[in-house]
Each structure stands twice: as C-alpha cells, then as structure tokens.
Design a protein around this motif. Structure first.
Motif, PDB file in Angstrom:
ATOM      1  N   PHE B  31       0.800  -1.197  -0.015  1.00  0.00           N
ATOM      2  CA  PHE B  31       0.178   0.106   0.026  1.00  0.00           C
ATOM      3  C   PHE B  31       0.726   1.359   0.156  1.00  0.00           C
ATOM      4  N   TRP B  39      -6.377   3.788  -5.773  1.00  0.00           N
ATOM      5  CA  TRP B  39      -7.611   3.181  -6.312  1.00  0.00           C
ATOM      6  C   TRP B  39      -8.439   2.334  -4.929  1.00  0.00           C
ATOM      7  N   PHE B  40      -7.714   1.971  -4.303  1.00  0.00           N
ATOM      8  CA  PHE B  40      -8.313   0.954  -3.027  1.00  0.00           C
ATOM      9  C   PHE B  40      -8.370   1.729  -1.740  1.00  0.00           C
ATOM     10  N   THR B  41      -8.521   3.031  -1.887  1.00  0.00           N
ATOM     11  CA  THR B  41      -8.736   3.694  -0.614  1.00  0.00           C
ATOM     12  C   THR B  41      -9.872   4.561  -0.811  1.00  0.00           C
ATOM     13  N   SER B  42     -10.089   5.331   0.165  1.00  0.00           N
ATOM     14  CA  SER B  42     -11.243   6.293   0.295  1.00  0.00           C
ATOM     15  C   SER B  42     -10.942   7.466  -0.892  1.00  0.00           C
ATOM     16  N   ASN B  44     -10.945   6.820  -4.079  1.00  0.00           N
ATOM     17  CA  ASN B  44     -11.473   6.813  -5.401  1.00  0.00           C
ATOM     18  C   ASN B  44     -12.929   7.341  -5.461  1.00  0.00           C
ATOM     19  N   VAL B  46     -15.891   6.665  -6.309  1.00  0.00           N
ATOM     20  CA  VAL B  46     -17.235   6.072  -5.687  1.00  0.00           C
ATOM     21  C   VAL B  46     -17.508   6.308  -4.211  1.00  0.00           C
ATOM     22  N   SER B  47     -16.254   5.931  -3.427  1.00  0.00           N
ATOM     23  CA  SER B  47     -16.352   6.052  -2.082  1.00  0.00           C
ATOM     24  C   SER B  47     -16.134   7.610  -1.880  1.00  0.00           C
ATOM     25  N   VAL B  50     -19.492   9.246  -2.017  1.00  0.00           N
ATOM     26  CA  VAL B  50     -20.490   8.752  -0.816  1.00  0.00           C
ATOM     27  C   VAL B  50     -19.855   9.684   0.401  1.00  0.00           C
ATOM     28  N   TYR B  51     -18.515   9.606   0.621  1.00  0.00           N
ATOM     29  CA  TYR B  51     -18.049  10.581   1.859  1.00  0.00           C
ATOM     30  C   TYR B  51     -18.322  11.896   1.443  1.00  0.00           C
ATOM     31  N   ASN B  54     -22.055  12.500   2.251  1.00  0.00           N
ATOM     32  CA  ASN B  54     -22.229  12.610   3.938  1.00  0.00           C
ATOM     33  C   ASN B  54     -21.712  13.837   4.668  1.00  0.00           C
TER      34      ASN B  54
END
Lengths: 166, 287
Positions: B31, B39-42, B44, B46-47, B50-51, B54
């Motif tokens: 990592f 890409w595999f963290t917040s 990217n 999509v996430s 979402v955040y 929020n």
C-alpha cells in the motif's frame, strides 16, 4: 443471476454504507468498534458453493478496505472467515441437516448453537482484523482490548439483528 | 490429466482462497509504496462521492456554528485592520497611506472599536446600541464614526453597552461646515429618508457649489474637525429667506451599519472645560 444474488447485493451495499458512515466512527471505550459487515459471511447456508462464499466475503472486505483506508486488512480477514465458515457451520449441524439446505439462523440452530457459531466466527475475524491492522504498531494491551471489545460489541449487534429478523 | 482436473474440481476453493489471500496481502504490504493503490482507498471516485455526500449533510447541520465562528473571526480581523492601519499612520506620519480618510481624520484620538448590535432607521427618533460600554471607556457625549462617515453621539452608557443617538434622530444637532469654504451650520434630520439630512443657516452670501462636502466643524467637543458627513445635493431658500438650506446626502449607510468607532477626544473635552471655566469666572465677576 438469481433473486438471491440481488438480495445479497442489496444487503452488502447497506452493510458497507452503514459501516462506513456510522459504525466505523463508534469506538466504545476507545477500543470496541462494531464490525457488523461480517453478517454477510455468517448468513451463507450449507448449499452455497464455497467459491461463491469466498468471492462474496473478499468483495465485502475489499469494499470495507476502500472505505476505511485499510487496504488488504479486511479483505484478508474476510476471505479467511469466508473460507472456514462452511466448516464451522457443519460443526453445529447434525448429519441430516447438512444434507438438506440449512441456513444458520436462530430458528434453525437454537440459542446455544447460534451464539457459539456467531461467537467463533466473530472472534476469529476480530483477532485477524486487529492483528493485521496493528501490524506496524504493536501494543499487546491495546491489541487485546480491541480484539475483546470488537468481538463483544459485534456479537451483541449480530444477535440483535438476528432477533429483529426473526 | 483427468486426475488433475478432478483434483482441481475438488479443491478449487483452496485455490480461490489462496489467490484472494495473496491479493489481500499484496494490498496490505504494498500500500505505502504503490501509488496506483490509491484506487483501493477512500480517494477513489465512488467512495469519495459517498463521503462527500455525507460531509455535505454534516456540514449543513453545523452551518449555524460555522457562521458564528466566521462572524467572530470577521470582527476580530476588522479590529486588527483598524489597529494596524492606525499603527501604520502613526509610524509613517503619512495619512494618505490609509485607504480610509475617515480614519485619518480621527487619528491621534483614542478610538474604541465597537459593533452595532441593534439599529433602526424607520422611526422619528432612532437609536443604535453598541456592544461596548462604560467598562470599555465609553462615556456619554462621545462621537461615533463609521467607516464611511459620521454616525452619531453616545447618549447613555451601561457597563457593557451604550446607546447612540444617530444623525437620524430629531434630537440630533451636529455642528458642521462646508469643507474648504468655512461656512458653518447645524445638521438635522427631517425624519423622512434615512439617506438625507439638512444643513440650515448657511448665509446667503456664502459661495459654495453643489456636491461640496459637508464635514464636522470641530466646534463642539464631540467630533474632531474634518470628519465626512455627506455632500450637498440640493439647495433651498430658508423659510424666512435670509439663509440657505442644503439637502445633504449622508455618506454613512445607516441601514447597513456593523462596525463603528467611538472617538474619545480628550483634547476637545479639555478645551471645553477651559471654556466653561472661563464663562463661569466672567459670570462671577459680573456678579
């Protein structure tokens, strides 16, 4: 692509959002964080093929990693309990029940067996998750507290969810 | 070959398990060094979305608090600007450096910054309440000046608050003069438009033009001379025909008044005291 698949996908999205937006921010006594998303693994019935269980649990873990910035930690732990889930479930079932399709619900297993089954998987998951997470920052007290705390709070939440679904 | 495929079929879940674990471990250990893993963290898309949603919801609920903090910060900064520009003026002695000529006019006097906490412009006798009082050194009869011009005179003070009679009041009479021409008069308000006031008693022989500036005369003890009041926009004959009456467009926007300064003009007061003492002694002599 059965209805079952989409139901599970909906549950997965719900759990991921719930975990990312609410549960990840809960730290009871600064150690216990509810890891409710393992519900997705606990639910698989004896009829579910093992490769499918593995893929589902890996996906859930990966999504959780993406949302909580812990790459690989949840994915590895989820894959592991996805791998042992069928064996653990079979421990609590009689031979006849293994043959037919049996889902690990409170109704099917009864209180003692259900709680034991949930506890074993929750504990193993918390153990793996906390160990991998604490890899570079190892403090035995904090680690033990996190494992214990997360196991207890997750177990309570899982039982509550199961009771509600019933 | 047949055996191999049978073996694979029977234990395929082992291979999947190992493969997925290897992928997880690669993620876990690579990592930090591997940029692509963002890409595999917040981070990217999509996430991130979402955040973001929020955070937007959370922000909405904390808006009131943020607003309060910003207002506090704003007041603090405005006071700081004022202090610094005063220091700058003192240090350089060059009043043209300051962007506000009003502040230049009151430089040298003690200035107490205050905030308007209540205000009205629609009555016959309007009052302004300031958030500073006797505890901050404000006394009745001190002048109050805004960033663009004169505001009024302190009427009463409590410990932490003070009441100001603004120009927009029937009780307000402020001594003023036409800048650069030296004719004097009194500023008063007719109770109608909050943008306009009147200067009476400008003699008929006075030479002045439209749009000449009206400033404080410095004859009263309240304001130092030369603080801007407004400009002449209309000239009438007085009712008795012996003088002019000028309509003045006020430079201060009373409807939008936030930060003001109370001018503590010690020298002015000293002079007034001397004047009173002189008058008293003359009276005594006469008696």
């Amino acid at each position: 692509m059965s209805i079952d698949f989409f139901k599970r996908l909906a549950l997965l999205s719900l759990l991921v959002l719930l975990q990312a937006l609410v549960l990840n921010h809960i730290h009871v006594f600064s150690c216990a964080t509810p890891l409710l998303y393992i519900l997705i693994v606990l639910q698989f019935s004896t009829a579910q093929p093992r490769w499918s269980i593995l893929l589902w649990s890996f996906t859930t873990g990966l999504l959780m990693d993406i949302f909580s910035n812990t790459p690989g930690v949840a994915a590895a732990s989820m894959t592991f309990i996805g791998f042992i889930q069928p064996s653990v479930l079979r421990m609590f079932l009689s031979k006849e029940k293994i043959e037919e399709e049996c889902s690990p619900s409170l109704k099917e297993l009864g209180w003692l067996k259900f709680v034991s089954y949930t506890f074993i998987l929750t504990f193993i998951y918390s153990l793996l998750f906390c160990t991998l997470e604490a890899f570079s920052f190892f403090n035995i007290t904090i680690w033990a507290e996190s494992v214990g705390g997360s196991t207890v709070i997750t177990l309570l939440m899982l039982i509550a969810v199961e009771k509600i679904r019933e | 070959m047949h055996n191999l495929s049978e073996f694979l079929q029977k234990y395929h879940h082992w291979f999947i398990f190992l493969l997925l674990e290897v992928v997880s471990m690669v993620l876990l250990f690579q990592f930090n060094g591997y940029q692509g893993s963002v890409w595999f963290t917040s981070a990217n898309a999509v996430s991130g979305k979402v955040y973001e949603a929020n955070a937007a919801v959370n922000q909405f609920f904390s808006l009131a608090k943020v607003n309060e903090q910003l207002t506090q910060r704003n007041v603090f900064l405005e006071q700081r600007i004022q202090q610094l520009s005063e220091q700058l003026e003192k240090a350089t002695g060059d009043t043209t450096i300051a962007s506000k000529p009003i502040m230049a006019a009151i430089a040298g006097n003690r200035v107490i910054p205050a905030r308007v906490i209540s205000n009205s412009i629609d009555k016959q006798d309007n009052f302004i309440t300031l958030d500073k009082g006797a505890a901050d050194g404000i006394k009745p009869d001190m002048g109050v000046v805004g960033g663009t011009g004169i505001v009024g005179i302190v009427y009463q003070t409590s410990r932490n608050y003070s009441i100001v009679i603004p120009v927009l009041s029937s009780h307000s009479r402020i001594s003023c003069k036409i800048q650069g021409r030296g004719y004097f008069g009194y500023l008063h308000w007719d109770g109608k438009s909050p943008r306009h006031a009147y200067v009476d008693d400008i003699p008929r022989h006075a030479h002045f033009r439209l749009y000449d500036k009206i400033v404080t005369s410095g004859y009263s003890s309240v304001f130092p001379p030369g603080i801007l009041i407004g400009k002449i926009i209309h000239v009438y004959n007085s009712p008795d025909g012996l003088a002019y009456r000028c309509m003045v467009e006020l430079s201060t926007d009373f409807g939008n008044l936030r930060n003001v300064c109370v001018v503590d003009d010690k020298i002015m007061r000293e002079r007034l005291e001397v004047q009173r003492a002189a008058e008293d002694s003359i009276k005594n002599k006469k008696e």
